[in-house]
Design an enzyme around this catalytic site. Structure first.
Site, PDB file in Angstrom:
ATOM      1  N   ARG A 105      40.449  35.407  53.838  1.00 41.12           N
ATOM      2  CA  ARG A 105      40.872  35.188  52.451  1.00 41.12           C
ATOM      3  C   ARG A 105      42.141  34.344  52.348  1.00 41.12           C
ATOM      4  O   ARG A 105      42.322  33.594  51.385  1.00 41.12           O
ATOM      5  CB  ARG A 105      41.066  36.542  51.751  1.00 41.12           C
ATOM      6  N   ILE A 159      42.095  33.531  42.191  1.00 39.58           N
ATOM      7  CA  ILE A 159      41.097  34.055  43.119  1.00 39.58           C
ATOM      8  C   ILE A 159      40.947  35.523  42.771  1.00 39.58           C
ATOM      9  O   ILE A 159      41.939  36.240  42.587  1.00 39.58           O
ATOM     10  CB  ILE A 159      41.534  33.852  44.585  1.00 39.58           C
ATOM     11  N   SER A 160      39.730  35.982  42.603  1.00 39.73           N
ATOM     12  CA  SER A 160      39.491  37.325  42.075  1.00 39.73           C
ATOM     13  C   SER A 160      39.919  38.431  43.033  1.00 39.73           C
ATOM     14  O   SER A 160      40.023  38.221  44.253  1.00 39.73           O
ATOM     15  CB  SER A 160      38.002  37.503  41.741  1.00 39.73           C
ATOM     16  N   GLN A 161      40.151  39.582  42.481  1.00 39.31           N
ATOM     17  CA  GLN A 161      40.450  40.794  43.240  1.00 39.31           C
ATOM     18  C   GLN A 161      39.351  41.047  44.272  1.00 39.31           C
ATOM     19  O   GLN A 161      38.161  40.957  43.949  1.00 39.31           O
ATOM     20  CB  GLN A 161      40.539  41.964  42.260  1.00 39.31           C
TER      21      GLN A 161
END
Length: 222
Positions: A40, A66-68
């Site tokens: 990530r 950027i999503s959880q």
């Protein structure tokens, strides 16, 4: 600073806390393995990489995030994809969600309306060796008709209604995962399944918060 193992444990705890809403106590092991394999930190600006494995969204520039990790894992799980599937993603962002999907399916086509993000994501994914992802700069509201029908569609930005083109481009029996609601207001993650050419069954999963789907046209939900 949290590491990958900590992120995976956070996802598992979040699943347990929301099991009543999502209808399961654990995500598919294939999804968790995909989350483990994708670095990530490679999808974040260098000055924010210390936040890479925290269970929260992170800015990536141009007003996007950027999503959880939990939400990425959950949306991936909801698609219920198979190794032979071809998936459409709307909202490439940094390319992280596409990279996770690429571990699970044959091909990912992903559309990003912001040209700089699309170019950066395409370059990043290529450099990281994701050969089964194709990125296009364009209006995600229109989908990608040249490669339809898709075995699943995932939308990583909130829309006030479901873009009709996405429904048209979804294979019968396939699923669509999308956050629906007002920009920066109340939104719900919705799982839809196409049961007939003009019929969709939908189920609300849980409340979420996403950036708006831009470039959207004022068309009614089908």
């Amino acid at each position: 600073m949290k590491d990958l193992d900590h992120m995976l444990r956070d996802i598992e705890r979040e699943v347990e806390l929301t099991s009543h809403f999502i209808g399961k106590d654990a995500l598919d092991t294939r999804v968790m393995t995909a989350m483990e394999k994708v670095p990530r930190h490679e999808f974040l600006p260098e000055d924010l990489r210390y936040q890479a494995y925290e269970n929260g969204p992170v800015p990536i520039g141009l007003g996007q995030t950027i999503s959880q990790p939990y939400i990425v894992a959950l949306m991936t799980d909801l698609l219920d994809s198979k190794p032979s599937d071809v998936i459409l993603e709307i909202g490439t962002g940094s390319g992280y969600q596409a990279a996770v999907l690429a571990q699970l399916v044959r091909q990912v086509f992903t559309v990003e309306i912001l040209e700089r993000l699309a170019k950066d994501a395409g370059k990043r994914l290529k450099n990281l060796g994701y050969a089964n992802i194709t990125v296009r700069n364009g209006n995600g509201y229109d989908g990608w008709p040249e490669h339809a029908p898709f075995d699943g569609i995932i939308v990583t930005a909130a829309a006030p209604h479901v873009p009709p083109a996405l429904i048209a481009q979804l294979r019968i029996g396939a699923k669509l995962v999308i956050p629906l609601g007002t920009p920066y207001g109340y939104q719900e993650l919705v799982l839809m399944e196409k049961t007939a050419p003009d019929e969709m069954q939908s189920k609300t999963i849980l409340g979420v918060r996403f950036v708006p789907l831009t470039g959207i046209h004022d068309k009614p939900e089908i």
